[in-house]
Design a protein around this motif. Sequence first.
Motif, PDB file in Angstrom:
ATOM      1  N   ARG A 181      27.493   4.969   6.098  1.00 23.57           N
ATOM      2  CA  ARG A 181      26.151   5.556   5.996  1.00 23.57           C
ATOM      3  C   ARG A 181      25.331   4.842   4.919  1.00 23.57           C
ATOM      4  N   VAL A 182      25.966   4.523   3.802  1.00 23.32           N
ATOM      5  CA  VAL A 182      25.267   3.803   2.736  1.00 23.32           C
ATOM      6  C   VAL A 182      24.826   2.435   3.215  1.00 23.32           C
ATOM      7  N   PHE A 183      25.692   1.761   3.941  1.00 18.70           N
ATOM      8  CA  PHE A 183      25.360   0.421   4.432  1.00 18.70           C
ATOM      9  C   PHE A 183      24.211   0.474   5.434  1.00 18.70           C
ATOM     10  N   VAL A 184      24.268   1.420   6.374  1.00 18.81           N
ATOM     11  CA  VAL A 184      23.262   1.480   7.431  1.00 18.81           C
ATOM     12  C   VAL A 184      21.940   2.045   6.928  1.00 18.81           C
ATOM     13  N   SER A 185      21.989   3.098   6.139  1.00 20.40           N
ATOM     14  CA  SER A 185      20.773   3.823   5.761  1.00 20.40           C
ATOM     15  C   SER A 185      20.123   3.312   4.477  1.00 20.40           C
ATOM     16  N   ILE A 186      20.896   2.643   3.622  1.00 21.50           N
ATOM     17  CA  ILE A 186      20.351   2.219   2.329  1.00 21.50           C
ATOM     18  C   ILE A 186      20.324   0.708   2.188  1.00 21.50           C
ATOM     19  N   MET A 187      21.486   0.085   2.341  1.00 21.57           N
ATOM     20  CA  MET A 187      21.569  -1.355   2.058  1.00 21.57           C
ATOM     21  C   MET A 187      20.823  -2.197   3.085  1.00 21.57           C
ATOM     22  N   LEU A 188      20.918  -1.849   4.354  1.00 17.95           N
ATOM     23  CA  LEU A 188      20.207  -2.627   5.371  1.00 17.95           C
ATOM     24  C   LEU A 188      18.687  -2.584   5.183  1.00 17.95           C
ATOM     25  N   PRO A 189      18.083  -1.394   4.995  1.00 22.41           N
ATOM     26  CA  PRO A 189      16.627  -1.391   4.769  1.00 22.41           C
ATOM     27  C   PRO A 189      16.206  -2.129   3.502  1.00 22.41           C
ATOM     28  N   LEU A 190      16.957  -1.949   2.390  1.00 22.37           N
ATOM     29  CA  LEU A 190      16.601  -2.617   1.145  1.00 22.37           C
ATOM     30  C   LEU A 190      16.778  -4.130   1.235  1.00 22.37           C
ATOM     31  N   SER A 191      17.720  -4.556   2.067  1.00 24.93           N
ATOM     32  CA  SER A 191      18.010  -5.989   2.195  1.00 24.93           C
ATOM     33  C   SER A 191      17.231  -6.652   3.310  1.00 24.93           C
ATOM     34  N   MET A 192      16.289  -5.942   3.913  1.00 22.50           N
ATOM     35  CA  MET A 192      15.600  -6.467   5.086  1.00 22.50           C
ATOM     36  C   MET A 192      14.897  -7.806   4.838  1.00 22.50           C
ATOM     37  N   PRO A 193      14.222  -8.032   3.683  1.00 23.45           N
ATOM     38  CA  PRO A 193      13.622  -9.363   3.468  1.00 23.45           C
ATOM     39  C   PRO A 193      14.655 -10.493   3.523  1.00 23.45           C
TER      40      PRO A 193
END
Length: 278
Positions: A181-193
């Motif tokens: 959940r952390v990877f999908v909901s937090i890290m992916l959006p923050l790492s989008m650039p």
Amino acid sequence: MEEKRSIGDGVWYLVLLAWSATILFPIIWIFYGSLKTNREFFQDVWRFPETLNWVNYSKAWNEYGLGDSLLSTLYYVGASLVIGTLLTALNAYVLTRVEFRGRKLIWGTIMLSLFLPGINALVPQYILMRDLHLTNSLTGLVILDSIGENVFFLMLLAGFMQSLPKEVEESAFLDGASLTRVFVSIMLPLSMPGIVTVAIFKFLGLYNNFLGPFIYLSDPDKYTIGVAMYQAGLKMQFSADWVTLMAGVSIAMIPSVLIFVFFQRWIMEGATLGAVKG
């Protein structure tokens, strides 16, 4: 207050301008050469065409089978891009944000692979693909390019993820979120650039990939655009229809040029954000 430009700045400006000209001139020359007749081309390769012969493009599309090649390229590049980018993001997250025994050893092994020329893996890869009956298959190419991680992309995205604050991640764990959940909901959006930057680089690399499709594909109906244009170039040994070949090259350049033009801001921002944060 405007900054004063030194002589050195002017020299660098001229150098960059000359460098840009060396890149743009061949593209422009191929484009207007594709609008000539063969007679005009052989009379003077530098003269502009008297009339614009757009029929060369339809001729190249039909003779070289560019429609089928673009469909094959779309499947190969699209599937490899989605799967490969997701795996790169997952690998970068695990190697930078998850603590586990042997992580440093894995990173050291990955760094060591930078000193090994990729051509060394060509023969064992082909033997493996042949034994798995994945040769002459676009799906086999997708599997090969998706699973085969590129160290440069991994390092780029890992550096970006390392620059993100751990407080957000730790707060999610305290609230009971799972690692997934952390990877999908937090890290992916923050790492989008950074992910978009890696995806653009992957697209350009996959679209321009020639060696893999050339080695593994033997059916002309499955050729990607790079192999199709190579086969078209071989036909020039027996004919001299260079303007049609130039038209085919112009068509083949369109996707990669458009991607770079419209997403160059993402490339610059994604490549530098990880270096200036934290």
